[in-house]
Motif scaffolding. Structure first.
Motif, short mmCIF file in Angstrom:
data_model
loop_
_atom_site.label_atom_id
_atom_site.label_comp_id
_atom_site.label_asym_id
_atom_site.label_seq_id
_atom_site.Cartn_x
_atom_site.Cartn_y
_atom_site.Cartn_z
N PRO A 1 11.70 10.11 -4.59
CA PRO A 1 11.06 8.85 -5.03
C PRO A 1 9.75 8.61 -4.28
O PRO A 1 9.57 9.05 -3.14
N ASP A 2 8.86 7.88 -4.92
CA ASP A 2 7.60 7.51 -4.30
C ASP A 2 7.75 6.28 -3.42
O ASP A 2 7.04 6.12 -2.43
N ILE A 3 8.66 5.40 -3.81
CA ILE A 3 8.88 4.15 -3.08
C ILE A 3 10.37 3.92 -2.90
O ILE A 3 11.16 4.14 -3.83
N LEU A 4 10.76 3.51 -1.69
CA LEU A 4 12.16 3.27 -1.36
C LEU A 4 12.39 1.78 -1.17
O LEU A 4 11.63 1.11 -0.46
N THR B 1 6.69 5.37 0.75
CA THR B 1 6.49 3.93 0.90
C THR B 1 7.87 3.28 0.95
O THR B 1 8.78 3.69 0.23
N ALA B 2 8.04 2.28 1.81
CA ALA B 2 9.35 1.64 1.94
C ALA B 2 9.21 0.13 2.00
O ALA B 2 8.31 -0.40 2.65
N ILE B 3 10.13 -0.55 1.31
CA ILE B 3 10.27 -2.00 1.42
C ILE B 3 11.71 -2.27 1.82
O ILE B 3 12.65 -1.89 1.11
N MET B 4 11.89 -2.90 2.97
CA MET B 4 13.23 -3.12 3.52
C MET B 4 13.52 -4.60 3.69
O MET B 4 12.71 -5.35 4.23
N LYS C 1 0.82 -1.21 0.00
CA LYS C 1 0.00 0.00 0.00
C LYS C 1 0.86 1.26 0.00
O LYS C 1 2.01 1.26 0.43
N ASP C 2 0.25 2.34 -0.45
CA ASP C 2 0.90 3.65 -0.42
C ASP C 2 1.23 4.04 1.02
O ASP C 2 0.42 3.88 1.93
N LYS C 3 2.46 4.52 1.23
CA LYS C 3 2.97 5.00 2.53
C LYS C 3 3.10 3.88 3.56
O LYS C 3 3.18 4.14 4.77
N GLU C 4 3.15 2.65 3.11
CA GLU C 4 3.33 1.51 4.00
C GLU C 4 4.82 1.21 4.14
O GLU C 4 5.61 1.43 3.22
N PHE C 5 5.21 0.71 5.31
CA PHE C 5 6.58 0.24 5.53
C PHE C 5 6.52 -1.28 5.68
O PHE C 5 5.97 -1.79 6.65
N LYS D 1 8.41 7.16 -9.10
CA LYS D 1 9.87 7.14 -9.02
C LYS D 1 10.32 6.22 -7.89
O LYS D 1 9.69 6.15 -6.84
N VAL D 2 11.43 5.53 -8.15
CA VAL D 2 11.95 4.53 -7.22
C VAL D 2 13.32 4.97 -6.71
O VAL D 2 14.14 5.50 -7.46
N GLY D 3 13.55 4.75 -5.41
CA GLY D 3 14.85 4.99 -4.81
C GLY D 3 15.39 3.69 -4.23
O GLY D 3 14.63 2.87 -3.72
N TYR D 4 16.71 3.49 -4.30
CA TYR D 4 17.32 2.24 -3.84
C TYR D 4 18.50 2.59 -2.94
O TYR D 4 19.41 3.31 -3.35
N MET D 5 18.49 2.07 -1.72
CA MET D 5 19.57 2.32 -0.76
C MET D 5 20.30 1.03 -0.48
O MET D 5 19.70 0.04 -0.04
#
Length: 252
Positions: free
Chosen positions: A152-155, A186-189, A36-40, A76-80
């Motif tokens: 980015p919209d999602i990390l 939004t983040a996926i870790m 979901k949007d803004k979910e971690f 947009k996607v960000g990757y750390m």
């Protein structure tokens, strides 16, 4: 259950197979997930099960072998990465502008946004310093700001604190939580640290041994969700830790 009405990412029957001359190895087998949007969301599982492979595929760094990934092309996607990978010959501000330079989106407005991020999150006095003058924790904070620089919209976060000591990890997890919440991301870790996952996440996805499949998904509900450090003190924290630990295919 996740409400599909505000989904930002949908994964259906995702598969990854590696081939060599004599055999094939299935790394990921029919993974499906809705974010979901803004979910971690944190992804945990046994070492070598394919957590980082999954993240690499979602971020576009690696090709999938099958299945579907539905992500709006306008997002947009960000990757750390695990390592900060800062350029030692560039100042902190210059390091944070790299993504904007590469995407040809550096202008007065985007530069001011990066400066605002650095000022807001405790790096105002370090903008003109070089990476070797910063501690490991501060370097990772810079790496996070650099990831956020392109808005980015999602990390996608691949064990972002794995190289840090325990105390610094705790402090940085609070920073990460605050920044992502404040910036509405939004983040996926991916992490091997179960306590870190519980303290940061709305949901935790548990993967099986390779070939990785979704073994179970936990909705994390803590009475005090103000900060990750406070989350670890909640009465529900140990409940989730014990339950998820039993679901991990880990043999001591």
């Amino acid at each position: 259950m996740t409400n599909a009405s505000n989904k930002i990412l949908e994964i259906s029957n995702l598969k990854k197979i590696y081939h060599d001359k004599n055999s094939e190895i299935t790394a990921i087998d029919n993974i499906s997930l809705l974010v979901k949007d803004k979910e971690f969301v944190s992804i945990v599982g046994p070492s070598g099960c394919g957590k980082s492979t999954l993240l690499s595929i979602l971020s576009g760094l690696e090709e999938k072998s099958g299945g579907d990934i539905l992500l709006d092309k306008n997002l947009k996607v960000g990757y750390m990465l695990q390592k900060d990978s800062l350029f030692p010959w560039r100042t902190i501000l210059e390091n944070c502008l790299v993504g904007l330079e590469v995407t040809n989106t550096l202008n007065d407005t985007s530069k001011k946004r990066v400066i605002r991020l650095l000022e807001t999150y405790g790096l105002k006095d370090f903008m003109n310093k070089y990476p070797d003058s910063l501690s490991g924790g501060m370097r990772q904070r810079v790496a996070l700001i650099r990831t956020l620089a392109t808005d980015p919209d999602i990390l996608f976060l691949d064990e972002p604190f794995s190289a840090l000591d325990y105390v610094t990890r705790l402090a940085l997890s609070d920073d990460l939580y605050r920044i992502i919440k404040n910036e509405g991301k939004t983040a996926i870790m991916v992490t091997h640290d179960l306590a870190e996952a519980i303290s940061l996440s709305n949901r935790i996805v548990v993967l099986s041994k390779r070939p990785a499949k979704v073994k179970c998904i936990y909705d994390i509900k803590l009475t005090d969700s103000s900060t990750p450090i406070n989350n670890r003190k909640c009465k529900e924290f140990n409940y989730y830790y014990d339950k998820i630990w039993r679901d991990l295919d880990v043999h001591l």
